[in-house]
Design a protein around this motif. Structure first.
Motif, PDB file in Angstrom:
ATOM      1  N   ASN A   1       2.233  13.364 -10.130  1.00  0.00           N
ATOM      2  CA  ASN A   1       1.215  14.161 -10.813  1.00  0.00           C
ATOM      3  C   ASN A   1       1.061  13.789 -12.278  1.00  0.00           C
ATOM      4  N   SER A   2       2.081  13.205 -12.876  1.00  0.00           N
ATOM      5  CA  SER A   2       2.034  12.852 -14.298  1.00  0.00           C
ATOM      6  C   SER A   2       1.324  11.521 -14.551  1.00  0.00           C
ATOM      7  N   LEU A   3       0.871  10.882 -13.496  1.00  0.00           N
ATOM      8  CA  LEU A   3       0.225   9.572 -13.630  1.00  0.00           C
ATOM      9  C   LEU A   3      -1.106   9.719 -14.359  1.00  0.00           C
ATOM     10  N   LYS A   4      -1.344   8.825 -15.313  1.00  0.00           N
ATOM     11  CA  LYS A   4      -2.581   8.868 -16.072  1.00  0.00           C
ATOM     12  C   LYS A   4      -3.769   8.452 -15.210  1.00  0.00           C
ATOM     13  N   ASP A   5      -4.945   8.913 -15.617  1.00  0.00           N
ATOM     14  CA  ASP A   5      -6.163   8.660 -14.822  1.00  0.00           C
ATOM     15  C   ASP A   5      -6.495   7.179 -14.724  1.00  0.00           C
ATOM     16  N   ASP A   6      -6.341   6.443 -15.829  1.00  0.00           N
ATOM     17  CA  ASP A   6      -6.677   5.022 -15.788  1.00  0.00           C
ATOM     18  C   ASP A   6      -5.725   4.256 -14.872  1.00  0.00           C
TER      19      ASP A   6
ATOM     20  N   LEU B   1      -5.444   2.775  -7.246  1.00  0.00           N
ATOM     21  CA  LEU B   1      -6.349   2.979  -6.101  1.00  0.00           C
ATOM     22  C   LEU B   1      -7.111   1.691  -5.778  1.00  0.00           C
ATOM     23  N   SER B   2      -7.492   0.950  -6.808  1.00  0.00           N
ATOM     24  CA  SER B   2      -8.186  -0.323  -6.595  1.00  0.00           C
ATOM     25  C   SER B   2      -7.288  -1.334  -5.886  1.00  0.00           C
ATOM     26  N   ILE B   3      -6.028  -1.421  -6.334  1.00  0.00           N
ATOM     27  CA  ILE B   3      -5.073  -2.331  -5.694  1.00  0.00           C
ATOM     28  C   ILE B   3      -4.804  -1.892  -4.264  1.00  0.00           C
ATOM     29  N   LEU B   4      -4.657  -0.586  -4.059  1.00  0.00           N
ATOM     30  CA  LEU B   4      -4.417  -0.050  -2.715  1.00  0.00           C
ATOM     31  C   LEU B   4      -5.554  -0.414  -1.772  1.00  0.00           C
ATOM     32  N   LYS B   5      -6.786  -0.279  -2.266  1.00  0.00           N
ATOM     33  CA  LYS B   5      -7.947  -0.621  -1.434  1.00  0.00           C
ATOM     34  C   LYS B   5      -7.952  -2.105  -1.080  1.00  0.00           C
ATOM     35  N   GLU B   6      -7.635  -2.964  -2.040  1.00  0.00           N
ATOM     36  CA  GLU B   6      -7.597  -4.410  -1.784  1.00  0.00           C
ATOM     37  C   GLU B   6      -6.563  -4.757  -0.719  1.00  0.00           C
ATOM     38  N   GLU B   7      -5.384  -4.136  -0.797  1.00  0.00           N
ATOM     39  CA  GLU B   7      -4.332  -4.421   0.175  1.00  0.00           C
ATOM     40  C   GLU B   7      -4.723  -3.943   1.570  1.00  0.00           C
ATOM     41  N   LEU B   8      -5.335  -2.765   1.655  1.00  0.00           N
ATOM     42  CA  LEU B   8      -5.772  -2.248   2.956  1.00  0.00           C
ATOM     43  C   LEU B   8      -6.914  -3.089   3.518  1.00  0.00           C
ATOM     44  N   ASP B   9      -7.811  -3.553   2.642  1.00  0.00           N
ATOM     45  CA  ASP B   9      -8.896  -4.435   3.097  1.00  0.00           C
ATOM     46  C   ASP B   9      -8.328  -5.739   3.641  1.00  0.00           C
ATOM     47  N   SER B  10      -7.294  -6.249   2.990  1.00  0.00           N
ATOM     48  CA  SER B  10      -6.657  -7.488   3.450  1.00  0.00           C
ATOM     49  C   SER B  10      -6.055  -7.306   4.838  1.00  0.00           C
ATOM     50  N   ALA B  11      -5.354  -6.186   5.036  1.00  0.00           N
ATOM     51  CA  ALA B  11      -4.771  -5.904   6.357  1.00  0.00           C
ATOM     52  C   ALA B  11      -5.857  -5.741   7.402  1.00  0.00           C
ATOM     53  N   GLU B  12      -6.982  -5.087   7.016  1.00  0.00           N
ATOM     54  CA  GLU B  12      -8.086  -4.860   7.956  1.00  0.00           C
ATOM     55  C   GLU B  12      -8.724  -6.173   8.370  1.00  0.00           C
ATOM     56  N   ARG B  13      -8.852  -7.122   7.415  1.00  0.00           N
ATOM     57  CA  ARG B  13      -9.451  -8.426   7.735  1.00  0.00           C
ATOM     58  C   ARG B  13      -8.574  -9.208   8.699  1.00  0.00           C
TER      59      ARG B  13
ATOM     60  N   ALA C   1       0.828  -1.205   0.000  1.00  0.00           N
ATOM     61  CA  ALA C   1       0.000   0.000   0.000  1.00  0.00           C
ATOM     62  C   ALA C   1       0.862   1.254   0.000  1.00  0.00           C
ATOM     63  N   ILE C   2       1.928   1.256   0.781  1.00  0.00           N
ATOM     64  CA  ILE C   2       2.833   2.425   0.831  1.00  0.00           C
ATOM     65  C   ILE C   2       3.454   2.679  -0.545  1.00  0.00           C
ATOM     66  N   GLY C   3       3.827   1.582  -1.232  1.00  0.00           N
ATOM     67  CA  GLY C   3       4.422   1.729  -2.568  1.00  0.00           C
ATOM     68  C   GLY C   3       3.460   2.383  -3.549  1.00  0.00           C
ATOM     69  N   PHE C   4       2.189   1.964  -3.496  1.00  0.00           N
ATOM     70  CA  PHE C   4       1.206   2.540  -4.413  1.00  0.00           C
ATOM     71  C   PHE C   4       0.847   3.973  -4.027  1.00  0.00           C
ATOM     72  N   VAL C   5       0.909   4.299  -2.744  1.00  0.00           N
ATOM     73  CA  VAL C   5       0.683   5.688  -2.329  1.00  0.00           C
ATOM     74  C   VAL C   5       1.754   6.596  -2.930  1.00  0.00           C
ATOM     75  N   GLU C   6       2.983   6.082  -2.918  1.00  0.00           N
ATOM     76  CA  GLU C   6       4.073   6.864  -3.513  1.00  0.00           C
ATOM     77  C   GLU C   6       3.875   7.040  -5.022  1.00  0.00           C
ATOM     78  N   LEU C   7       3.410   5.989  -5.699  1.00  0.00           N
ATOM     79  CA  LEU C   7       3.144   6.087  -7.130  1.00  0.00           C
ATOM     80  C   LEU C   7       2.029   7.084  -7.418  1.00  0.00           C
TER      81      LEU C   7
ATOM     82  N   ARG D   1      -4.190   5.626 -12.326  1.00  0.00           N
ATOM     83  CA  ARG D   1      -4.513   6.084 -10.972  1.00  0.00           C
ATOM     84  C   ARG D   1      -5.686   5.267 -10.394  1.00  0.00           C
ATOM     85  N   VAL D   2      -6.701   5.042 -11.235  1.00  0.00           N
ATOM     86  CA  VAL D   2      -7.850   4.235 -10.795  1.00  0.00           C
ATOM     87  C   VAL D   2      -7.410   2.804 -10.489  1.00  0.00           C
ATOM     88  N   GLU D   3      -6.554   2.246 -11.337  1.00  0.00           N
ATOM     89  CA  GLU D   3      -6.068   0.881 -11.124  1.00  0.00           C
ATOM     90  C   GLU D   3      -5.277   0.781  -9.819  1.00  0.00           C
TER      91      GLU D   3
END
Length: 405
Positions: A233-238, A244-256, A223-229, A240-242
């Motif tokens: 600012n030059s990151l494309k929107d698609d 963010l989805s991976i980041l959410k999955e990793e945080l959900d895994s830690a929460e579980r 999650a920290i790695g993807f936060v850094e990515l 960024r969405v991808e």
């Protein structure tokens, strides 16, 4: 030893035997509610009073001698049921006739009943030793009072002096002490078992905490790695969405993982319900997976049960967590743990087999935590079979009676 004393001693032996039967009934009940304990205890006292009347000794025309004071005191002080037992005593004594002895008993127990009801909460706060001594003292005092009344009746007490003295001064206090001691010893045994479960659970929480910290670190590092990515600012929107989805999955895994750990750490609250064995075992294995990974133990499952059992979810999970954890602890060099479930017409079978690397071969240790876990399983009417397979693998088989759903 004369007739009255023999009657009393025989009656006392029946009361003690009935007490052991009552404890056996309580132990085999599917529910462990405090109301069940009270109902069974009250039933014991009522049946004991009936036995006392059944094996009473009629001395003269109006004197009926028995051990009714023993179950009356036990039920009044331990269960605070003196009002109910008072009614049972008056009705039971009335079967022998409405005479002077009946009215005397009515007055005596009408006075004792509210007194004992009032002091019962204070009595239960005393230490075990003082509870037994207090009950013996009350019994002796009442017995001496009965002796005085009997000896005042020349016809009743004539020719039975030493028999009456021994029967009333020795047997009732001895009976109260024996029954109270058995109750106190059983209560201490239950408390000790609960303390063992808590101690083993605390040890398991500490070990699992260390293992889970490694499991949490992986998704958090990702999650920290993807936060850094995402901070680019030059990151494309698609992308960024991808990300963010991976980041959410990793945080959900830690929460579980954290949630499962916290669930295991909560205190046990008794609540009987329908349990699906495969679902419960899946949750338990998920909880123990970090500990298994830490010990290089691979857990293989083969679940094929579709039936349900009735039991306490928390206790069921606690018992099998201890059992599976014990297997993992006994495989320091890694190995494979096979957990299977199958159905029969009336039961659900759980089989746990370990295949341990030869250079680290150890058998599961039947320690205090395992003993407590086995007691929980037996309380849920489960059976346990332990054996070796091919002289190497250790196999634990558990059987639970299935219920309709």
């Amino acid at each position: 030893m004369e007739n009255i004393t023999m009657h009393f001693l025989f009656n006392l032996s029946l009361l003690v035997l009935l007490l052991f039967i009552s404890f056996t009934v309580i132990r085999t009940m599917s529910s462990k509610s405090i109301f069940v304990f009270k109902r069974t205890g009250l039933l014991y006292c009522i049946v004991s009073l009936m036995l006392c009347f059944l094996f009473s000794y009629e001395l003269g025309d109006e004197a009926v001698l028995d051990l009714r004071i023993v179950p009356f005191l036990i039920g009044s002080l331990y269960l605070r049921m003196s009002h109910i037992l008072f009614i049972v005593i008056i009705v039971g004594r009335g079967l022998y006739g409405i005479d002077f002895g009946y009215y005397l008993g009515l007055v005596v127990y009408a006075i004792l009943s509210p007194i004992l009801w009032f002091i019962s909460p204070w009595f239960l706060k005393l230490s075990s030793k003082y509870r037994i001594l207090l009950m013996m003292g009350i019994t002796l005092l009442i017995s001496v009072g009965i002796l005085i009344l009997v000896f005042n009746d020349a016809d009743s007490g004539h020719g039975h002096t030493w028999d009456l003295i021994f029967a009333y001064v020795i047997v009732p206090p001895l009976g109260v002490a024996m029954i109270a001691y058995i109750i106190e010893a059983t209560e201490k045994n239950i408390q000790l078992q609960q303390q063992i479960i808590k101690a083993e659970k605390l040890e398991a929480v500490e070990q699992m905490g260390a293992a889970i910290s490694h499991e949490i670190r992986n998704p958090l590092t990702t999650a920290i790695g993807f936060v850094e990515l995402l901070s680019n600012n030059s990151l494309k929107d698609d992308k960024r969405v991808e990300y963010l989805s991976i980041l959410k999955e990793e945080l959900d895994s830690a929460e579980r993982i954290i949630q499962d750990y916290l669930t295991f750490s909560k205190p046990i609250i008794e609540s009987y319900e329908k349990l699906h064995i495969d679902t419960e075992l899946t949750h338990i294995i998920k909880l123990l997976k970090p500990l298994a990974n830490l010990h290089s133990v691979k857990i293989i499952t083969n679940f094929s049960s579709s039936q349900f059992i009735e039991g306490d979810r928390s206790k069921f999970q606690q018992s099998f967590i201890h059992i599976i954890k014990n297997y993992i602890d006994c495989m320091p060099h890694g190995g494979t743990l096979l957990i299977e479930t199958t159905d029969t017409k009336t039961s659900i079978l759980i089989s746990i087999t370990n295949n341990v690397m030869l250079n680290g071969k150890q058998q599961p240790i039947l320690n205090r935590g395992m003993a407590a876990a086995f007691n929980i399983i037996r309380d849920m009417k489960g059976t346990i079979d332990i054996r070796s397979q091919n002289g190497n693998d250790s196999v634990f088989r558990f059987s639970f009676k299935s219920i309709k759903h």
